[in-house]
Design an enzyme around this catalytic site. Structure first.
Site, PDB file in Angstrom:
ATOM      1  N   GLU A   1     -22.924   2.690 -29.250  1.00 37.67           N
ATOM      2  CA  GLU A   1     -22.756   1.414 -29.935  1.00 37.67           C
ATOM      3  C   GLU A   1     -23.692   0.356 -29.377  1.00 37.67           C
ATOM      4  OE1 GLU A   1     -18.745   0.008 -30.348  1.00 37.67           O
ATOM      5  OE2 GLU A   1     -18.788   0.912 -32.334  1.00 37.67           O
TER       6      GLU A   1
ATOM      7  N   ASP B   1     -23.969  16.988 -10.557  1.00 38.83           N
ATOM      8  CA  ASP B   1     -24.434  15.837  -9.780  1.00 38.83           C
ATOM      9  C   ASP B   1     -23.340  14.819  -9.509  1.00 38.83           C
ATOM     10  OD1 ASP B   1     -24.192  14.981 -12.430  1.00 38.83           O
ATOM     11  OD2 ASP B   1     -25.706  13.421 -12.162  1.00 38.83           O
TER      12      ASP B   1
ATOM     13  N   ASP C   1     -17.833  17.527 -10.174  1.00 43.67           N
ATOM     14  CA  ASP C   1     -18.399  18.873 -10.081  1.00 43.67           C
ATOM     15  C   ASP C   1     -18.186  19.508  -8.716  1.00 43.67           C
ATOM     16  OD1 ASP C   1     -19.546  18.532 -12.688  1.00 43.67           O
ATOM     17  OD2 ASP C   1     -21.131  17.344 -11.771  1.00 43.67           O
TER      18      ASP C   1
ATOM     19  N   ARG D   1     -28.826  12.501 -32.085  1.00 42.58           N
ATOM     20  CA  ARG D   1     -27.427  12.183 -32.388  1.00 42.58           C
ATOM     21  C   ARG D   1     -27.401  11.236 -33.580  1.00 42.58           C
ATOM     22  NH1 ARG D   1     -25.009  11.130 -26.375  1.00 42.58           N
ATOM     23  NH2 ARG D   1     -23.226  10.413 -27.586  1.00 42.58           N
TER      24      ARG D   1
ATOM     25  N   ASP E   1     -22.915  21.268 -15.298  1.00 45.08           N
ATOM     26  CA  ASP E   1     -22.405  20.028 -15.864  1.00 45.08           C
ATOM     27  C   ASP E   1     -23.400  19.552 -16.918  1.00 45.08           C
ATOM     28  OD1 ASP E   1     -20.820  17.718 -16.132  1.00 45.08           O
ATOM     29  OD2 ASP E   1     -22.122  16.627 -14.757  1.00 45.08           O
ATOM     30  N   LYS E   2     -22.977  18.592 -17.731  1.00 43.81           N
ATOM     31  CA  LYS E   2     -23.876  18.082 -18.772  1.00 43.81           C
ATOM     32  C   LYS E   2     -24.460  16.726 -18.391  1.00 43.81           C
ATOM     33  CE  LYS E   2     -22.352  15.870 -22.317  1.00 43.81           C
ATOM     34  NZ  LYS E   2     -23.197  14.637 -22.277  1.00 43.81           N
TER      35      LYS E   2
END
Length: 1294
Positions: free
Chosen positions: A495, A831, A835, A592, A399-400
């Protein structure tokens, strides 16, 4: 593995019907609803909210654990042998020789399973006992999650976790909005909003009204579709449609909403997240499965050997009776009957040649180097039967969010007018907070740059001023006050970070109305009138706000991806070139980025554009496309201001861990529910992707697969270009809901992927479903299977694979495809609850104890605190475990064959009568005590290299992936080695004692058995000494214990006292003592042990020398690497920018702009009674329920103390919205409601300068505040806040 078959697909389709009925506040009605299970058996339709992930209970533990234990073929075999041993006519061994080891083994394994399951019970208990407020009678009462039932009305507060899937009825937010965080469900970090129906928002305003609420919800039955829900609410003879935008899913966390109320629709295992969790599967290791096959091979071999010996016994008995007719009285049964009994006798005698146990423990729980001190989380093995799989992993599915990242965003750098402002070094950094001069500062900004701060405060650089003004204006953030503090409520964390940065630098976003934005700019309050708000979406990749400044001029502020901003610039010069260089540097640091630009819009151009914008807003069809075109016309001829760089912080050590794992030949796939841009950016950040990586997206994948399909061959490395490839696909690309018309005719498939394939994906490629005519007739698989395999082959040849926007079920499907077509060991790590299905499907599941709840930890096999510990778990503990169990198995087969094959050779000299050569107690204790301590040492402590060397040389891990340490060849080597040792032990002793007699002779049966047994034990002990590489005091102790057990137990079983008690059970009276007192016997034992050891030692030395020489030759002859360089250019595979890659990544969903422009997010509801909710603290699990006393609904009607009536004039006469548009926010649709300006939300109107942050004249700095320069102070004097009598729209001096 989970069932992904056709039946499940049909169930999903059947669930789309409206078969689920829930009546509010009516437990009696809901509990009487039944559903048919089978025949006449009916059960309650609605499940309770109790969650059980444990495998056993008090009554099922013993039968289930025995059922699982006897899945091992060897255990079934030993059970059969024990039963045969109980038959006196065929028993050749004492009953305890196998019964005692068997009971010990079952007890150890049952204890291990019990300990694992107790942990699951504790986790279940913790979740089921979480507190929540349930409407009971006339008030909300604190109860536990497990007490929740379908139809209950629940009160939730800020930061609460939703206990069940609930229909949102009302909230304290305007228009009954409710903001939720779904990280634990889909991995997305941005906030989503849900909205109650207008009728429930307006009517359910008191506890009494909620208690009398008798609405009935009719909707689809429980299913696993997280982003889909259809139903209707029937109340007061009217029906209201429901969709996913009205539903709060179990596992969501309430954010930025004080209180909300919901009606439970699905509970417990009926909730959508639990439907996606999959089932508990019995996981087996590769060695375990291989051992089952080997046990069958050994059993067949034992049966064949027993048959041969039984036939030989029959022939020998017939010949013996013919030659010795006088003994026929002793043989009353026939020869065939005797041979039949002899067969079973040999079967029992040779049974110990099958291994009984593979119970290996590793000390993962005790490894302090895998302890995460920050969260107090040690590494923990929840399943101790999968340890050797950790040393054979080839694919990692990760997972990310929360697994690779910390889920924390920080403002890192910015570029303004071509100049880069990074954080000051620690030496130059401020000792105190540099933003103390700004009382609006929240103290959370970690970015410090003294030069930029001086430039901002001087207010002389127009580019700097417009840069921070843009960040304070161009967004969809809403604001509220709490304890005289501004709290921002953002659709995405990006944001919020940008607006907070502007706030700390003096450009403070104060409030907004439907068509105004109020900003405090270095002490001057300015109100901007919003003329148009152009929101983000995945196509535009930008956001713009068209505002009229207080001076009267019109300005367009735009932020977005560099690729779309640069193509809309008016001109390109030195500033733009410097910004491109800065963006390249930001991308290199994997930050980013967003580009900022603006444009002064002439009045005549706006007057010409505005009617077209209004016309597009009123369209009923293709409104989005028309608006996008109108927006694009305005977003031209921009002037570049600069760029921002936000850091999505990775967990510590993630890049190094991934780099090390890839050196170990482990492929890493990232499966995330987040957006593609964000996932790709993280791929670069963690070095999963590199600058020379060619990213294959859907169009490129189409071309590659079409060319591969046309050749009717599976993809190979030769068929792909010699470049570093990476695969990036979306969840829609992996849609597995196949229509019936696309199902291939013919018999149904019976495998676990039946009916849910990737056919839709391949159909989108334009690939034919029929197999090519030239297909080899030997390949008997369907066209869908060929397509699936082609896709998996392509993905496996890529350097990295990133799957974005995938559901939990799609994650599991991808893992299942790789397991099916590549037959490799897979590991899934995550986590969150999203998942769990992937963790259960993979061979090894690793859960991180992170910020996304404990669902993954409760369903995993191993628990870690950080992703970086995966490196040590696999390369150290995993490799050690695989090496240990491989050595154990090889040594076990060797020592078993060395001892048991002697029985076969002895049969040729005892008339094939199945008489055991060894003493019965030797047979019983040989595998239990005599040879066990060294084996336990190998299984627990053996190390071929140290942990540091394992981490320093990741290539050592590949031996487990290739099954080099234990395979069929190693097995046959061990068998051959053991047979050779048995030949030496038996025949050397036989030939030495041949035709000997006298006191020193050992030609009698008992003496011969003792010599052979002792030679065998010492030979196998010498073998274990040779194979052990990690010597310690424990190792020496284990060897001494092995020999000591033999000496003690032999002396005890051969003593006179036991012989007198039971001569038949203890027949070897002083046999060892009498034999070992002879020097010739000792010399013979030494000779047999040397004959077994020295040749093997010599062969191993020669083999190692040859292997080392061959490795050096291959290293010298090895050419350049071929997996990096490019043979020929592949233009259609490369990205659009060859000079610089974009690091744009913004986790934003469309929809908040529409909420703002239509006023939905800004309006208040009707008056609400103060008795609606309880302000009582959350009780502990055992606390009694409390009665509500105070209301959380005051925000709907009370005015913020930060507001001033004198500042409301600018918003009283604002125009109405152009049209009532459909408001889309990812998954939900809202209808705008026209309300009068009197119903405007009070707490979002312009704020007064409630803190005198900036003084009119210079003043000495306060304590802890750096003094200002003269220029800065002069600038402060010129910037005056408006007087109380002036308009809130200040005119800025130019």
């Amino acid at each position: 593995m989970g069932s992904l078959g056709q039946r499940k697909l049909q169930d999903e389709d059947r669930n789309s019907a409206f078969t689920w009925e829930v009546q509010a506040n009516n437990r009696a009605y809901n509990s009487q609803l039944k559903e048919k299970v089978v025949l006449c058996w009916r059960r309650k339709k609605h499940k309770t909210n109790v969650i059980r992930t444990a495998k056993y209970n008090f009554f099922s533990f013993l039968p289930l654990t025995l059922y699982e234990q006897f899945h091992h073929v060897s255990n079934l075999y030993f059970l059969l042998i024990i039963i045969l041993q109980s038959i006196p006519d065929i028993s050749t061994l004492p009953w305890f020789s196998l019964f005692a080891p068997m009971i010990c083994l079952l007890f150890i394994r049952a204890t291990r399973d019990l300990v694992d399951d107790i942990g699951r019970h504790k986790s279940d208990r913790a979740i089921n006992n979480r507190p929540c407020q349930i409407l009971m009678g006339k008030s909300f009462t604190w109860k536990k999650w497990k007490d929740l039932c379908v139809g209950d009305v629940v009160c939730l507060h800020k930061d609460s976790i939703v206990p069940a899937d609930m229909l949102l009825l009302a909230s304290t937010e305007p228009s009954s909005l409710c903001y939720v965080e779904t990280v634990d469900i889909d991995g997305e970090t941005n906030l989503k909003f849900r909205q109650a129906l207008t009728v429930t928002h307006q009517e359910l305003t008191t506890v009494r009204k909620m208690a009398s609420f008798q609405g009935t919800v009719t909707c689809e039955a429980p299913n696993s579709r997280l982003h889909h829900f259809v139903g209707c609410l029937e109340w007061n003879d009217k029906k209201y449609s429901l969709d996913i935008g009205n539903l709060l899913l179990r596992g969501c966390k309430i954010r930025n909403t004080d209180t909300c109320y919901g009606l439970v629709i699905y509970a417990g295992f009926d909730t959508k997240i639990m439907k996606n969790c999959g089932k508990i599967h019995l996981k087996r290791t590769k060695l375990d499965l291989m051992m089952n096959k080997l046990v069958v091979v050994i059993f067949i071999s034992v049966v064949l050997v027993s048959l041969v010996l039984a036939f030989s016994s029959g022939f020998w008995a017939r010949d013996f009776r013919d030659r010795h007719h006088y003994v026929t009285a002793l043989h009353r049964s026939s020869v065939a009957a005797d041979a039949f009994l002899v067969f079973w006798g040999f079967l029992i005698l040779l049974s110990v040649s099958i291994p009984m146990a593979m119970f290996i423990i590793i000390f993962i729980n005790w490894d302090v180097k895998m302890y995460h001190e920050a969260q107090d989380v040690p590494a923990r093995a929840r399943s101790t039967s999968l340890n050797d799989l950790l040393g054979q992993v080839e694919y990692i599915f990760s997972d990310k969010t929360g697994t690779l990242t910390q889920n924390v965003l920080t403002f890192n750098q910015c570029c303004i007018d071509g100049r880069v402002y990074g954080p000051d070094s620690e030496a130059r950094g401020p000792k105190e907070n540099p933003y103390l001069w700004n009382e609006f500062s929240d103290g959370k900004l970690l970015f410090h740059n003294a030069a930029l701060l001086r430039l901002v405060r001087s207010d002389r650089d127009e580019a700097v001023r417009e840069f921070w003004r843009l960040l304070a204006i161009c967004h969809t953030v809403t604001v509220r006050d709490s304890c005289s503090q501004l709290l921002y409520q953002a659709a995405s964390p990006d944001e919020e970070v940008l607006v907070t940065a502007a706030r700390n630098f003096g450009y403070v976003f104060l409030s907004r109305t439907q068509d105004t934005i109020t900003v405090m700019e270095l002490g001057e309050q300015r109100v901007y009138r919003v003329l148009a708000m152009m929101d983000f979406n995945s196509t535009r990749k930008r956001m713009s706000v068209l505002v009229r400044k207080p001076e009267g001029t019109i300005c367009l502020y735009t932020k977005g991806a560099d690729t779309v901003i640069f193509e809309r610039l008016h001109s390109r010069g030195a500033t733009e070139f410097a910004t491109e260089v800065a963006l390249a540097a930001f991308a290199q640091e994997t930050l980013r980025t967003l580009c900022l630009a603006y444009r002064e819009v002439p009045e005549d151009i706006y007057e010409e554009w505005q009617p077209r914008h209004q016309e597009a807003s009123l369209l009923l069809h293709n409104r989005a496309q028309a608006l996008q075109q109108v927006y694009s016309e305005m977003e031209q001829n921009l002037k570049l201001l600069g760029a921002t760089a936000i850091e999505d912080r990775l967990q510590d050590g993630v890049p190094d861990t991934i780099k090390c794992l890839r050196k170990s030949n482990i492929k890493i796939w990232v499966l995330t529910g987040d957006k593609q841009e964000t996932a790709v950016n993280i791929g670069f950040a963690c070095e999963l992707l590199s600058e020379n990586t060619v990213i294959l997206e859907e169009k490129e994948i189409t071309r590659v697969l079409e060319s591969s399909w046309g050749s009717s061959n599976f993809l190979t490395k030769k068929s792909l270009p010699r470049v570093n490839l990476a695969l990036v696909i979306n969840g829609d690309f992996l849609n597995v809901n196949v229509d019936k018309e696309w199902q291939e005719p013919g018999p149904s498939r019976t495998d676990f992927l039946h009916g849910q394939r990737l056919s839709v994906m391949f159909r989108s490629f334009g690939i034919p479903l029929a197999p090519p005519p030239s297909q080899d007739s030997r390949v008997r698989c369907s066209s869908e299977e060929l397509q699936e395999r082609t896709f998996v082959d392509l993905a496996s040849h890529c350097q990295a694979v990133i799957c974005c926007r995938v559901t939990p079920k799609q994650k599991a499907l991808i893992v299942a495809l790789v397991k099916k077509y590549h037959q490799v060991v897979t590991l899934a790590i995550g986590d969150g609850a999203n998942d769990v299905n992937m963790i259960k499907t993979a061979d090894v599941g690793v859960g991180l104890a992170g910020q996304e709840g404990m669902q993954a930890v409760q369903n995993c096999d191993f628990v870690l605190g950080q992703f970086r510990f995966l490196q040590r778990l696999l390369l150290v503990h995993g490799r050690w475990s695989y090496m240990r169990i491989s050595k154990f198995l090889r040594y076990f087969f060797y020592k078993t064959m060395a001892s048991m094959m002697v029985q076969v050779w002895f049969a040729f000299y005892n008339g094939f009568t199945a008489q055991p050569l060894y003493e019965g107690w030797f047979l019983a204790l040989y595998n239990l005590l005599y040879s066990t301590p060294p084996v336990l040492y190998i299984g627990l402590f053996e190390q071929d290299v140290s942990a540091e060397q394992s981490l320093g040389k990741p290539e050592l891990y590949m031996v487990g992936q290739k099954d080099e340490l234990f395979n069929y060849w190693v097995f046959f080597q061990a068998v051959a080695h053991g047979m050779a040792a048995s030949l030496v032990n038996f025949f050397m002793t036989l030939w030495t004692s041949w035709d000997t007699a006298g006191p020193a002779s050992f030609s009698d049966y008992q003496s011969f058995a003792v010599v052979v047994a002792l030679s065998c034990l010492l030979s196998v002990t010498m073998e274990v000494i040779l194979i052990i590489k990690y010597w310690s005091a424990v190792c020496v102790l284990s060897i001494l214990l092995s020999l000591g057990f033999y000496a003690v137990m032999t002396t005890a079983t051969q003593c006179l006292w036991l012989f007198r008690m039971s001569p038949k059970t203890f027949p070897f009276l002083y046999a060892d003592l009498s034999v070992l007192s002879s020097p010739s016997v000792l010399l013979l034992v030494l000779l047999t042990v040397s004959s077994n050891t020295l040749p093997v030692l010599g062969l191993r030395i020669i083999f190692q020398a040859l292997k080392k020489a061959r490795a050096e030759e291959e290293k010298v002859e090895e050419g350049p690497r071929e997996d990096i360089f490019t043979v020929e250019p592949v233009p259609h595979l490369y990205r659009e920018s060859h000079a610089r890659r974009s690091s744009y990544a913004f986790s934003h969903h469309e929809g908040y702009a529409d909420l703002i422009t239509h006023g939905t997010i800004l309006r208040t509801g009707p008056g609400v009674s103060n008795d609606i909710a309880s302000d009582s603290p959350v009780p502990c699990d055992g606390e009694a329920s409390l009665s509500p006393k105070e209301s959380h609904w005051h925000l709907r009607k009370e005015r913020s103390p930060l507001l001033s009536r004198s500042q409301l004039s600018s918003s009283e006469s604002r125009p109405q919205p152009l049209a009532s548009q459909s408001l889309l926010s990812g998954q939900l649709t809202l209808e705008s409601q026209a309300e009068s300006s009197e119903e405007e939300s009070v707490f979002l109107r312009p704020l007064t300068p409630f803190r005198r942050s900036w003084q009119k004249e210079p003043h000495p700095p306060r304590e802890g505040m750096a003094p200002l320069s003269d220029d800065t102070q002069e600038s402060q004097v010129e910037t005056l806040p408006p007087s109380p009598g002036e308009s809130s729209v200040s005119q800025r001096p130019m």
